[in-house]
Write an enzyme that holds these catalytic residues in place. Structure first.
Site, PDB file in Angstrom:
ATOM      1  N   TYR A  84       0.802  -1.217   0.000  1.00 15.27           N
ATOM      2  CA  TYR A  84       0.000   0.000   0.000  1.00 15.27           C
ATOM      3  C   TYR A  84       0.844   1.280   0.000  1.00 15.27           C
ATOM      4  O   TYR A  84       0.368   2.348  -0.384  1.00 15.27           O
ATOM      5  CB  TYR A  84      -0.952   0.014   1.205  1.00 15.27           C
ATOM      6  CG  TYR A  84      -2.108  -0.939   1.034  1.00 15.27           C
ATOM      7  CD1 TYR A  84      -3.054  -0.747   0.034  1.00 15.27           C
ATOM      8  CD2 TYR A  84      -2.254  -2.051   1.864  1.00 15.27           C
ATOM      9  CE1 TYR A  84      -4.112  -1.623  -0.143  1.00 15.27           C
ATOM     10  CE2 TYR A  84      -3.312  -2.938   1.697  1.00 15.27           C
ATOM     11  CZ  TYR A  84      -4.239  -2.713   0.697  1.00 15.27           C
ATOM     12  OH  TYR A  84      -5.281  -3.588   0.524  1.00 15.27           O
ATOM     13  N   GLU A 170      -3.703 -29.067   6.953  1.00 13.87           N
ATOM     14  CA  GLU A 170      -3.499 -28.210   5.782  1.00 13.87           C
ATOM     15  C   GLU A 170      -4.546 -27.104   5.690  1.00 13.87           C
ATOM     16  O   GLU A 170      -4.214 -25.941   5.463  1.00 13.87           O
ATOM     17  CB  GLU A 170      -3.529 -29.066   4.504  1.00 13.87           C
ATOM     18  CG  GLU A 170      -3.408 -28.242   3.231  1.00 13.87           C
ATOM     19  CD  GLU A 170      -3.649 -29.061   1.966  1.00 13.87           C
ATOM     20  OE1 GLU A 170      -3.956 -28.450   0.927  1.00 13.87           O
ATOM     21  OE2 GLU A 170      -3.533 -30.296   2.013  1.00 13.87           O
ATOM     22  N   ASP A 224      -4.078 -33.011   1.902  1.00 13.00           N
ATOM     23  CA  ASP A 224      -4.771 -33.612   0.767  1.00 13.00           C
ATOM     24  C   ASP A 224      -3.859 -34.594   0.053  1.00 13.00           C
ATOM     25  O   ASP A 224      -2.643 -34.383  -0.045  1.00 13.00           O
ATOM     26  CB  ASP A 224      -5.194 -32.532  -0.236  1.00 13.00           C
ATOM     27  CG  ASP A 224      -6.337 -31.676   0.276  1.00 13.00           C
ATOM     28  OD1 ASP A 224      -7.029 -32.101   1.216  1.00 13.00           O
ATOM     29  OD2 ASP A 224      -6.538 -30.576  -0.284  1.00 13.00           O
TER      30      ASP A 224
END
Length: 339
Positions: A84, A170, A224
């Site tokens: 920013y 995860e 996963d």
């Protein structure tokens, strides 16, 4: 490395940068071919005035300026603040991240030594207290839910825990579901639950590293059974391949064990699996080239390549209510079925 040395190094790099710009304006800047670009030092590539590198150079110059100011004032800021504060307002988050990697390599320093840290995103719950340098204490024992890990891990002075192991999850959705299903009452209160919400930030990895090396706790990971989930596991274990080892060595956990889901389990449970797509296969082939893979993990990856199937840990909740905390997790740990 002291702040004074870092400040001096930045000033020398900036002088080289400006001298290169002046030389380029005078028409004596060398044009380099792509064939030998790998032989050119990072500093030479960054200060090169070719148009292809100009944007990279400008982002790096901007970041050096901000780091110089942080070191002189003793201040700190987040990557988001740098985004920013960009005066041109034309950079993307990926530009800031890539430039930070360049600056760290140039200065041979870690981001936190430069006063820069990523916005915190990791969550932690369970039997752990974090004592901060300023005297504050983050007490997860007294919290009913998850606690956001601090943005600046350098502010953590000491960790206190009575846990017997750590479980890395995860996804934050599964992390939240485990807490809502009262995992601490089912499996035991002497555990620590952590999630990096996908790819982990530095603070999450730093906490896991300290719990493994300082407290000698077993670290289990629930990811996963797809190439991207396994890549996240490997980042916890061996660090990011894009980060130099001398920076990431305090963020790794080589003894972390993969609890599941394993591709070899696809036919064991009634999982709802999906086919690997071209991005999955590309990632899978890249990971199989890593020379540091454990033989058991490499074998699981080869099974995945053969089956051409993937499954997410969310599917464990579809088998039966509380199957994950009543059956899958405790049995895997007790029978030492982690890889």
């Amino acid at each position: 490395m002291s702040h004074l040395i870092l400040v001096n190094n930045i000033e020398q790099i900036v002088v080289i940068f400006l001298e290169n710009l002046i030389s380029c304006n005078r028409g004596i800047c060398k044009i380099r071919s792509r064939k030998n670009v790998r032989k050119i030092t990072l500093l030479d590539r960054i200060v090169s005035c070719k148009m292809a590198n100009f944007q990279r150079s400008s982002f790096c110059f901007y970041l050096l300026m901000e780091v110089h100011n942080l070191l002189l004032t003793g201040d700190k800021c987040s990557l988001r603040e740098l985004f920013y504060k960009d005066p041109a307002n034309n950079c993307k988050t990926i530009n800031i991240c890539n430039s930070l990697k360049d600056v760290c390599v140039l200065l041979r320093a870690t981001p936190w030594n430069l006063g820069i840290f990523a916005s915190g995103k990791g969550l932690i719950a369970g039997s752990i207290r974090m004592l901060m340098i300023n005297g504050d204490m983050i007490d997860c024992y007294t919290q009913n839910g998850a606690v956001l890990l601090p943005q600046d891990h350098n502010a953590i002075n000491h960790l206190e825990t009575s846990a017997s192991f750590v479980l890395i999850v995860e996804k934050d959705t599964i992390f939240s579901k485990l807490i809502s299903q009262k995992i601490f009452e089912t499996i035991g209160k002497d555990i620590i639950l952590i999630t990096g919400k996908g790819y982990p930030d530095l603070c999450t990895r730093y906490i896991v590293h300290r719990l493994s090396f300082e407290h000698k706790l077993p670290i289990y990971a629930l990811c996963d059974a797809d190439p991207f989930g396994i890549e996240i596991l490997l980042i916890y274990q061996f660090g990011s391949r894009k980060m130099p080892y001398d920076i990431s060595k305090n963020l790794i956990c080589p003894k972390m064990q993969w609890l599941g889901i394993h591709p070899s389990e696809l036919n064991m449970f009634n999982f709802s699996s999906a086919s690997l797509n071209k991005y999955d296969n590309r990632k899978l082939e890249n990971i199989l080239r890593y020379n540091y893979l454990k033989p058991a993990i490499r074998a699981e990856l080869q099974i995945m390549r053969l089956l051409q199937r993937k499954v997410h840990i969310d599917e464990l909740h579809c088998i039966a209510q509380k199957f994950l905390i009543n059956d899958y997790l405790p049995n895997k740990i007790k029978r030492n079925l982690a890889i």
